[in-house]
Structures are given as structure tokens and as C-alpha cells.
Design a protein around this motif. Structure first.
Motif, PDB file in Angstrom:
ATOM      1  N   LEU A   1      66.374  53.784  92.199  1.00  0.00           N
ATOM      2  CA  LEU A   1      65.299  52.817  91.956  1.00  0.00           C
ATOM      3  C   LEU A   1      64.209  53.437  91.096  1.00  0.00           C
ATOM      4  O   LEU A   1      63.582  52.775  90.261  1.00  0.00           O
ATOM      5  CB  LEU A   1      64.713  52.339  93.283  1.00  0.00           C
ATOM      6  N   MET A   2      63.969  54.724  91.335  1.00  0.00           N
ATOM      7  CA  MET A   2      62.943  55.427  90.598  1.00  0.00           C
ATOM      8  C   MET A   2      63.331  55.497  89.114  1.00  0.00           C
ATOM      9  O   MET A   2      62.516  55.220  88.243  1.00  0.00           O
ATOM     10  CB  MET A   2      62.862  56.850  91.156  1.00  0.00           C
ATOM     11  N   ARG A   3      64.595  55.834  88.859  1.00  0.00           N
ATOM     12  CA  ARG A   3      65.079  55.900  87.477  1.00  0.00           C
ATOM     13  C   ARG A   3      64.954  54.533  86.791  1.00  0.00           C
ATOM     14  O   ARG A   3      64.652  54.430  85.625  1.00  0.00           O
ATOM     15  CB  ARG A   3      66.540  56.358  87.458  1.00  0.00           C
ATOM     16  N   ASP A   4      65.158  53.467  87.581  1.00  0.00           N
ATOM     17  CA  ASP A   4      65.058  52.118  87.016  1.00  0.00           C
ATOM     18  C   ASP A   4      63.619  51.597  87.021  1.00  0.00           C
ATOM     19  O   ASP A   4      63.384  50.410  86.797  1.00  0.00           O
ATOM     20  CB  ASP A   4      65.928  51.138  87.828  1.00  0.00           C
TER      21      ASP A   4
ATOM     22  N   ARG B   1      57.877  53.958  92.525  1.00  0.00           N
ATOM     23  CA  ARG B   1      56.968  54.949  91.928  1.00  0.00           C
ATOM     24  C   ARG B   1      57.394  56.365  92.281  1.00  0.00           C
ATOM     25  O   ARG B   1      57.625  56.669  93.458  1.00  0.00           O
ATOM     26  CB  ARG B   1      55.546  54.737  92.452  1.00  0.00           C
ATOM     27  N   GLU B   2      57.426  57.181  91.245  1.00  0.00           N
ATOM     28  CA  GLU B   2      57.833  58.563  91.451  1.00  0.00           C
ATOM     29  C   GLU B   2      56.862  59.293  92.373  1.00  0.00           C
ATOM     30  O   GLU B   2      57.264  60.005  93.287  1.00  0.00           O
ATOM     31  CB  GLU B   2      57.884  59.239  90.088  1.00  0.00           C
TER      32      GLU B   2
END
Ligand SMILES: Nc1ncnc2c1ncn2[C@@H]1O[C@H](COP(=O)(O)OP(=O)(O)OP(=O)(O)O)[C@@H](O)[C@H]1O
Ligand SMILES: [Mg+2]
Length: 467
Positions: free
Chosen positions: A289-292, A296-297
Motif C-alpha cells: 500500500l505504501m508503494r502505491d 503514509r510511509e
């Protein structure tokens, strides 16, 4: 398996001896109760006793009583003259497993003996699982002894005393909420609140107002000032379930609570300070989800101080019997009944299933079986149809998953499914089922033995007099 036959009539002894040896049993012969008891005292390596009730010297009933006291788990089958049904009833009252009236058919003896031995195996297996359960594998009420679960217990034990945020990752039904509660209860915050927030089920605005509270008039419908769950959880822990479903805007506000340990109610400019430990759970891969850019990182790294990965049930099959024993106890107690036993065939079906719904799915299956069970055994008929006859499309896997699979297991599962279905179509007639599968009946029979598929033997219990 060693069977002790106690009978003063030589002819009868020899008949039983021959019949049982032919079935592959070891047999020991004695002619009086005294001899039988001293044998049991001495070596004790006996799995079952067949006892004539009419004996010279101490009576059959007294011998039975003595055996029940010295070896309470040893099954005893009584032989009686057909005319002395009272003696049989008396013997059943004193704990005999079953009785065989004279004259008897050989098949009847074999059937009763096998039944008694199976019963004994089931109850000792049950005892073993119960003992194992009460030993060391349970962390509060989390059951498991697999390598993966031992790691989970270790992580809970180490992380609970700290204040660090925790991320619990695992598929649906793997026990994320259970673990979150265990952490809270093992932490110094145990006496304070444990608050669960179902992050996924609320629209964003409602979620924020339930987390942070709101002032009167902050939005249409906010008729009174309300405290948020972060305030309710002050001093305790907050469990943010399904954190993967929180939108980016709310994520920013969460980040602030985590960093500053303060927040504002909706419609207020005043900050509220709280001391809350955050335990989050996700059934989706947050790194993806973070990559997409869906997660939020910075929030991820704040939450992910300690990650507890929960394995899916299909990756910890050795825990299945323990979990079954646990749920049998739980639901028997709830239904105020004695825990039934799981027959070997039922156990095999449960061990073979892939459990996409994980422990929750298994728990539901056992609850259902306990509620529907009228006897003392859970037979395959008490399982939902989809477990007994898995649809050919979803089982066995036709695609090799990224983490691999056992081809042998998959093939067995496929064979089992096809055989069970043909037996069902053939009304249990093996010859017909073999035809349907274009097999020789002997081949089908061998396969059934290998896969542990039994057709039902005639019920023996029906002959037990009601006491
Ligand atoms: N190791 C375990 N020992 C005993 N019970 C378990 C175990 N794991 C899960 N359970 C039981 O299985 C059910 C599902 O567990 P839980 O609600 O914690 O799963 P979850 O991971 O939060 O699932 P979801 O993602 O669907 O919310 C509960 O009734 C729980 O008590
Ligand atoms: Mg949950």
C-alpha cells in the motif's frame, strides 16, 4: 495390541484365541479372575480384556471391579450366557465397555473388540491433547505449539511490558485481535481500558469523530460535545483494527497523535494530551500500500516498531489438533455437555482442509459440530458439506502458490474428494463407486485404506441395554 482372555471353558478360550489371532492380535489366556489380576499387576502390557462373567473363585463382576480400580482406562468386554442379561447389566454398571452374549458370532467379537480399542485410542488421544493444552502452549487463551506461534508468544512476552507501538499482520481470522488483547493484558496498562476501533467500517468523518471526539456543533448532527476513543483509552491501549483501510487524511492526524501524544477534538482548537499505546492490525500488505501511495510511509514506520506476523492456519497445521481440542472444550462447556471426541476420519478431513478463513473458520466448524452432535463422537456427517465434499474447483489447488505446496498432499486430497463423492453417488456401495471411477473394486479398496476412508460399520451401540 494385546488382548487378555479370561474364561474357565477351554473350548471358548480356544475359539476366541483363534479368532483374535487371525485378526492380528496378540492373545494371553487365563482361566480365573485371580490369575488375570496377578497378570495385570505384574506386566500390565494389556490393551483390552475379554472376561467371562461366570468364573470359579472370585466372580467375573469382582474381577471387573478390581480391574476398574487398578487400570481405569483398560476396556473390558464381558461374556455372558444369553439367559443372564441381568449379569450383563450389572457389568455395564460397573464400567464394562460392552457385553457379548453366548453363543456369539466371530464377527461380532471382532467388531466389539475393534470398537473398544478405537474408543480407548480416542480417549487417550483426547487426554494427551488436554494435558498438552494445559501445559505450556497456551499464552492466556492463544493456542499453538508450532514454531511460528512460539515466535508469536515470544514477541508478545518481550513487547508487552514496553510502550512501543505494535503492528500485527495476518490474514483474516488468524487471531490478530486475540493477540492485541493478550499484549494489553500482559502490559502494565492491563488495568486501564483496551479500546477497539474498527477503522475499516466507518466513513472517514465518523471515524475521525469517534477517534478524536467532537465539539457541539462541529458538524451537522453533532448535538453535544463528545469524547473520542483516544481519551477513553487514556492510560490504556487502543487497538486500531484494519488500519489499512484508513484514508490518507486521517492517517496524517493519527501520525500527529503518535508523535505529539496530543490531538484536537473536531471543531476545537484546544489540544488534548493523552498517554495511549497503539496496537494496529492489518490484513493487507502495508508495504505494498505504501508503494502505491495508499499508506503514509512515516505512519508505517511509526506503527511498525515491532511487527508480529501471524501465520495462516494452513502454514501451522500441527496446531490444528490442539485448536480443535480447545474449541471442543470451549463449546461443550458453553452448551453444558461432555466434550465429544473427533473420529480419525473427521480429523483427517480437518487436517486436509486449506482453511482460507483460518482459525475463525475452524472454530465455527467445531462449534457447529458440537451443537449438532447428539452422541459422543464427531463424525464427518457433522461437518459442513463444503468441508466433506470440497468443490473440485477450489480444492486441491490447481495453481502452485508462491510459497509452494506439497504435491503428494494435493493429490491425496483430490483422490479423497473424488472417492467420497462417488461413494455418496453409489449410496456407499463400493463396487458401484469403483465402476463410477473406472477402477477395479480391489484398487478402490486399497486406495480407501491408504486414504483412511471408512464406510460405516454396523452400529454396535444399539445393542447396549439402556441403563
Ligand atoms: N491461536 C488461537 N488460539 C485460540 N483461538 C484463536 C487463535 N487464533 C484465533 N482464534 C480465534 O479465532 C477467532 C478469530 O480471531 P480474531 O478475531 O482475533 O482474528 P482476526 O485476525 O482479528 O480476524 P479479522 O482480520 O477477520 O478481524 C476468534 O474467535 C479467536 O478467539
Ligand atoms: Mg479482527
Amino acid at each position: 495390541m494385546r488382548i487378555l482372555i479370561v474364561d474357565d471353558e477351554e473350548v471358548l478360550r480356544d475359539v476366541l484365541d483363534a479368532v483374535l489371532r487371525r485378526e492380528g492380535f496378540d492373545v494371553v489366556l487365563e482361566s480365573t479372575g485371580e490369575e488375570a489380576l496377578s497378570l495385570l499387576d505384574g506386566e500390565g502390557e494389556i490393551d483390552l480384556v475379554i472376561l467371562d462373567i461366570m468364573l470359579p473363585g472370585i466372580s467375573g463382576i469382582d474381577t471387573l471391579r478390581a480391574i476398574r480400580i487398578s487400570s481405569p482406562h483398560l476396556p473390558v468386554i464381558i461374556i455372558t450366557a444369553f439367559s443372564s442379561i441381568d449379569g450383563a447389566i450389572e457389568a455395564m454398571k460397573h464400567g464394562a465397555f460392552h457385553y457379548i452374549p453366548k453363543p456369539f458370532k466371530n464377527d461380532e467379537v471382532i467388531l466389539t473388540v475393534n470398537k473398544a480399542l478405537e474408543q480407548r485410542r480416542l480417549s487417550s488421544e483426547n487426554e494427551r491433547l488436554k494435558a498438552e493444552l494445559s501445559e505450556r502452549y497456551a499464552y492466556s487463551n492463544i493456542i499453538g505449539k508450532s514454531e511460528a506461534m512460539r515466535k508469536v508468544f515470544e514477541l508478545i512476552r518481550l513487547s508487552a511490558p514496553s510502550r512501543s507501538n505494535i503492528l500485527i499482520a495476518g490474514e483474516s481470522g488468524t487471531g490478530k485481535e486475540l493477540v492485541a488483547k493478550a499484549i494489553h493484558h500482559a502490559s502494565p496498562r492491563a488495568r486501564m481500558a483496551f479500546v477497539t476501533v474498527n477503522s475499516g467500517s466507518l466513513p472517514p468523518e465518523l471515524l475521525e469523530s469517534s477517534l478524536f471526539g467532537h465539539m457541539k456543533g462541529a458538524f451537522t448532527g453533532a448535538i453535544a460535545t463528545k469524547r473520542g476513543l483516544f481519551e477513553v483509552a487514556d492510560g490504556g491501549s487502543i487497538f486500531l483494527d484494519e488500519i489499512c483501510n484508513i484514508n490518507l487524511e486521517t492517517q496524517a492526524k493519527l501520525l500527529r497523535v503518535i508523535q505529539e501524544k496530543e490531538f484536537m477534538r473536531l471543531g476545537s482548537v484546544e489540544t488534548v494530551k493523552v498517554d495511549v499505546r497503539i496496537i494496529a492490525a492489518s490484513n493487507a500488505d502495508l508495504t505494498k500500500l505504501m508503494r502505491d501511495h495508499q499508506f503514509r510511509e512515516d505512519l508505517f514506520y511509526r506503527l511498525n516498531v515491532i511487527t508480529i506476523p501471524l501465520p495462516p492456519l494452513r502454514r501451522k497445521r500441527e496446531d490444528i489438533p490442539l485448536l480443535i481440542a480447545h474449541f471442543l472444550e470451549k463449546y461443550s462447556e458453553e452448551n453444558k455437555r461432555k466434550a465429544p471426541q473427533v473420529t480419525p476420519e473427521t480429523m483427517r478431513i480437518l487436517m486436509d482442509h486449506s482453511w482460507p478463513g483460518n482459525v475463525r473458520e475452524l472454530e465455527n466448524a467445531i462449534e457447529r459440530a458440537v451443537v449438532l452432535c447428539t452422541g459422543d463422537r464427531i463424525t464427518p456427517e457433522l461437518l459442513p458439506d463444503y468441508l466433506r465434499y470440497p468443490a473440485a474447483t477450489d480444492q486441491p489447488a490447481m495453481v502452485v502458490p508462491a510459497d509452494g505446496l506439497s504435491l503428494k498432499d494435493s493429490v491425496s486430497r483430490y483422490e479423497r474428494t473424488m472417492i467420497m463423492q462417488s461413494l455418496e453417488l453409489a449410496n456407499g456401495v463400493q463396487k458401484k463407486a469403483a465402476e463410477l471411477l473406472q477402477l477395479k473394486p480391489s484398487t478402490l479398496n486399497e486406495m480407501m485404506k491408504r486414504l483412511g476412508i471408512h464406510t460405516k460399520p454396523a452400529p454396535v451401540e444399539d445393542e447396549v441395554p439402556s441403563l
